[in-house]
Design a protein around this motif. Structure first.
Motif, PDB file in Angstrom:
ATOM      1  N   UNK A  90      24.824  51.053  27.555  1.00 20.03           N
ATOM      2  CA  UNK A  90      24.667  52.016  28.652  1.00 20.03           C
ATOM      3  C   UNK A  90      23.918  51.390  29.828  1.00 20.03           C
ATOM      4  N   UNK A  91      22.874  50.617  29.518  1.00 23.36           N
ATOM      5  CA  UNK A  91      22.040  50.074  30.587  1.00 23.36           C
ATOM      6  C   UNK A  91      22.635  48.829  31.235  1.00 23.36           C
ATOM      7  N   UNK A  92      23.435  48.072  30.490  1.00 23.96           N
ATOM      8  CA  UNK A  92      24.060  46.878  31.067  1.00 23.96           C
ATOM      9  C   UNK A  92      25.560  46.893  30.790  1.00 23.96           C
ATOM     10  N   UNK A  93      26.259  47.865  31.380  1.00 30.81           N
ATOM     11  CA  UNK A  93      27.684  48.026  31.070  1.00 30.81           C
ATOM     12  C   UNK A  93      28.539  46.871  31.561  1.00 30.81           C
ATOM     13  N   UNK A  94      28.063  46.130  32.559  1.00 30.79           N
ATOM     14  CA  UNK A  94      28.871  45.044  33.121  1.00 30.79           C
ATOM     15  C   UNK A  94      28.835  43.809  32.225  1.00 30.79           C
ATOM     16  N   UNK A  95      27.628  43.326  31.924  1.00 29.43           N
ATOM     17  CA  UNK A  95      27.531  42.089  31.138  1.00 29.43           C
ATOM     18  C   UNK A  95      27.232  42.327  29.661  1.00 29.43           C
ATOM     19  N   UNK A  96      26.683  43.477  29.338  1.00 35.95           N
ATOM     20  CA  UNK A  96      26.374  43.838  27.935  1.00 35.95           C
ATOM     21  C   UNK A  96      25.474  42.798  27.267  1.00 35.95           C
ATOM     22  N   UNK A  97      24.496  42.309  28.044  1.00 33.89           N
ATOM     23  CA  UNK A  97      23.637  41.224  27.546  1.00 33.89           C
ATOM     24  C   UNK A  97      22.166  41.570  27.679  1.00 33.89           C
ATOM     25  N   UNK A  98      21.339  40.874  26.906  1.00 29.11           N
ATOM     26  CA  UNK A  98      19.905  40.893  27.134  1.00 29.11           C
ATOM     27  C   UNK A  98      19.567  39.754  28.085  1.00 29.11           C
ATOM     28  N   UNK A  99      18.467  39.813  28.832  1.00 30.20           N
ATOM     29  CA  UNK A  99      17.496  40.903  28.858  1.00 30.20           C
ATOM     30  C   UNK A  99      17.924  42.054  29.774  1.00 30.20           C
ATOM     31  N   UNK A 100      17.451  43.252  29.415  1.00 35.24           N
ATOM     32  CA  UNK A 100      17.454  44.380  30.332  1.00 35.24           C
ATOM     33  C   UNK A 100      16.006  44.850  30.437  1.00 35.24           C
ATOM     34  N   UNK A 101      15.556  45.128  31.645  1.00 36.34           N
ATOM     35  CA  UNK A 101      14.247  45.745  31.835  1.00 36.34           C
ATOM     36  C   UNK A 101      14.482  47.208  32.185  1.00 36.34           C
ATOM     37  N   UNK A 102      13.820  48.100  31.433  1.00 27.98           N
ATOM     38  CA  UNK A 102      13.906  49.523  31.754  1.00 27.98           C
ATOM     39  C   UNK A 102      12.565  49.936  32.350  1.00 27.98           C
TER      40      UNK A 102
END
Lengths: 212, 212
Positions: free
Chosen positions: A47-59
């Motif tokens: 949901x948070x990284x629908x384009x690359x679907x990778x880590x890292x994500x910062x929320x």
């Protein structure tokens, strides 16, 4: 501070979320961590990284930010303490150039040893007269290139080949030593034995598939 | 102003120096232009961009800045009029994400049509409720992705295949129209016929080498 939501989506082994972890810790920002299994990604990560679907994500307070270098810029703009970029615009541009340089290279094939040597030579030059790429203190470029300081030694061990020797790369070796043992950096490396086991396993799988 | 040295190293056909040209013109910064022949690079280009040896390079008061996105950040920090990035940190992060997205994609193989379609679909989504990627005004993302607005039509013509149709990508088509005919942008495209001739020639050379 207590009402602020700061969360990092990472894996235990990937070096790029480390850039974000280091940045937040250097700035003294408290955060939660979500460990992802990339073979079974969580609905939240998708949901948070629908384009690359990778880590890292910062929320941050419900808003996701993706891509480690974009996150570093965001972190540096949002929490001003321990600045990661220099003040001077030309120095900032140079830092961004080298950070991007590190980012592009990670996508190239490790097998190309001569090209890798050329890249390391550029980095060696860049370190002249400096302790860190950021100068006297760790900065954005150190965080972007920091994975080299730990993973390069592990890659050398797994492939049984010394890439960085003292004679050719004295400054880079010095930097690897300084950076990897600096406070906060040192405490946040993934376990070395487990990383080696993981790299060994994927190397063997690749060899079994007939790749060199 | 008259004492300030601002020079852009470009070629007549490459889309990435255009990002810099547009940014400077949108900000009303006067500059000189140095046209490079990439088959015979000038000593100055090699001196200013020893790592990548590519255009664009921006020379500002004797100091070179390389990499088009790094230059855009520098231009936006140095000349404050007509800001290219939003003020809000989260909006800035989103802009940088899409700018980087455009930058990564340019390196992928054009031949991968399904993947290209997926990318265009992400861009279509991003344009919802907006005239430009930057909102009501052209911003950094528009400059980063702007090459699509002109070169995509040329690629379509050369390969004889329509990539963007009205039904699937109405917003993207609208943006292509708005952006490519906007003041300053419109006046700075390379000559269309010469670009088509160039692409045709390199396509024929590739076909002759047995590539598809």
């Amino acid at each position: 501070m207590a009402e602020e939501e700061v969360k990092v989506f990472r894996t235990w082994s990937s070096p790029f979320p480390l850039r974000v972890i280091w940045a937040l810790k250097l700035k003294g920002v408290e955060f939660d961590t979500e460990y992802e299994d990339l073979s079974n990604k969580s609905p939240l990560l998708l949901q948070y990284n629908p384009v690359h679907k990778k880590v890292p994500v910062l929320l941050h307070n419900g808003k996701p930010i993706c891509e480690s270098l974009v996150i570093l810029e965001y972190v540096d703009e949002t929490w001003k303490q321990f600045p990661l970029l220099p003040q001077d615009p030309h120095e900032r541009a140079k830092a961004r150039f080298w950070a991007k340089f590190g980012d592009d290279k990670e996508k190239e094939r490790e097998e190309e040893i001569p090209r890798a040597m050329e890249i390391l030579q550029h980095l060696e030059e860049e370190l002249k007269g400096k302790k860190f790429f950021g100068g006297e203190k760790i900065g954005l470029v150190d965080l972007a290139l920091g994975w080299l300081a730990y993973y390069l030694g592990i890659i050398e061990e797994v492939i049984g080949l010394k890439l960085i020797d003292q004679e050719k790369f004295p400054l880079l070796l010095q930097w690897i030593q300084e950076f990897s043992t600096a406070p906060i950096i040192q405490e946040n490396w993934p376990p070395r034995d487990e990383l080696i086991a993981k790299f060994d396993a994927s190397r063997e799988a690749a060899l079994a598939r007939g790749l060199k």
